[in-house]
Design an enzyme around this catalytic site. Structure first.
Site, PDB file in Angstrom:
ATOM      1  N   LYS A 230      30.858 -44.520  15.444  1.00  5.99           N
ATOM      2  CA  LYS A 230      31.245 -45.077  14.144  1.00  5.99           C
ATOM      3  C   LYS A 230      32.464 -45.971  14.340  1.00  5.99           C
ATOM      4  O   LYS A 230      33.167 -45.864  15.338  1.00  5.99           O
ATOM      5  CB  LYS A 230      31.546 -43.966  13.142  1.00  5.99           C
TER       6      LYS A 230
ATOM      7  N   ASP B  30      31.290 -34.705  11.788  1.00  3.80           N
ATOM      8  CA  ASP B  30      30.405 -35.854  11.545  1.00  3.80           C
ATOM      9  C   ASP B  30      29.120 -35.504  10.793  1.00  3.80           C
ATOM     10  O   ASP B  30      28.420 -36.386  10.311  1.00  3.80           O
ATOM     11  CB  ASP B  30      30.063 -36.546  12.867  1.00  3.80           C
TER      12      ASP B  30
END
Length: 147
Positions: A79, A120
Site C-alpha cells: 500500500k 491490514d
C-alpha cells in the site's frame, strides 16, 4: 515449493531463513509486527536512507505492490500510505516481486507471519492461496509462523 504453517515465533527461525513482512511505501512502520522488525534490524532507517524518494517513485508507478530486499528482510510493499489497507491485487504484485528477488538472489527459505491479515485485514485463506500460486514451481520453502 514447500509450504507449511507452524506455531512459532518468527524471530526464532534459523539464520538461513529470509524474513518477509508487509510495509507501506511511506515507510510509516509504527504499528504491528513491523515495530519488532525496526527494533531488531533498524529497518525503517535503513530503507529511508537507501530509498529517500521511494514514496514519490511508488506513487508514480500507480500499479501497487513491490518488494525491497534489505539484508535478510523482504519488505513487501502492499500500500502507499501506512493508514491505507492493501488489496489482494497489491499483495499478489508484492509477492510476485518477492519471487523475482528470490530467484535472482538464490533465496531458498522464507519465513513470514500471517502477512496482510492483522492490521491490514486481508483474509488469510486468500493470502495463503496467493503465496502458493506465486511460488508454485519454485524451490523456495515458505514457513508461515503463527502465534
Amino acid at each position: 515449493m514447500t509450504y507449511r504453517e507452524d506455531r512459532k515465533d518468527l524471530f526464532t527461525v534459523p539464520e538461513d531463513y529470509y524474513l518477509a513482512h508487509c510495509i507501506s511505501a511511506d515507510f510509516g512502520m509504527g504499528k504491528g509486527i513491523v515495530v519488532e522488525f525496526n527494533k531488531r534490524f533498524d529497518m525503517k532507517r535503513k530503507l529511508q536512507t537507501k530509498y529517500p524518494d521511494y514514496l514519490n517513485q511508488y506513487t508514480h508507478k500507480r500499479i501497487g505492490g513491490d518488494c525491497l530486499l534489505e539484508g535478510r528482510v523482504l519488505n513487501l510493499i502492499t500500500k502507499e500510505r501506512y493508514f491505507q489497507k492493501p488489496t489482494i491485487i497489491t499483495m499478489r504484485l508484492a509477492l510476485e516481486k518477492m519471487k523475482q528477488i528470490c530467484l535472482e538472489n538464490d533465496i531458498k527459505k522464507i519465513a513470514m507471519p500471517v502477512i496482510g491479515c492483522g492490521l491490514d485485514r486481508l483474509d488469510w485463506n486468500d493470502v495463503s492461496e496467493q503465496i502458493k500460486s506465486v511460488f508454485t514451481n519454485t524451490e523456495v520453502e515458505i514457513l508461515v509462523c503463527k502465534r
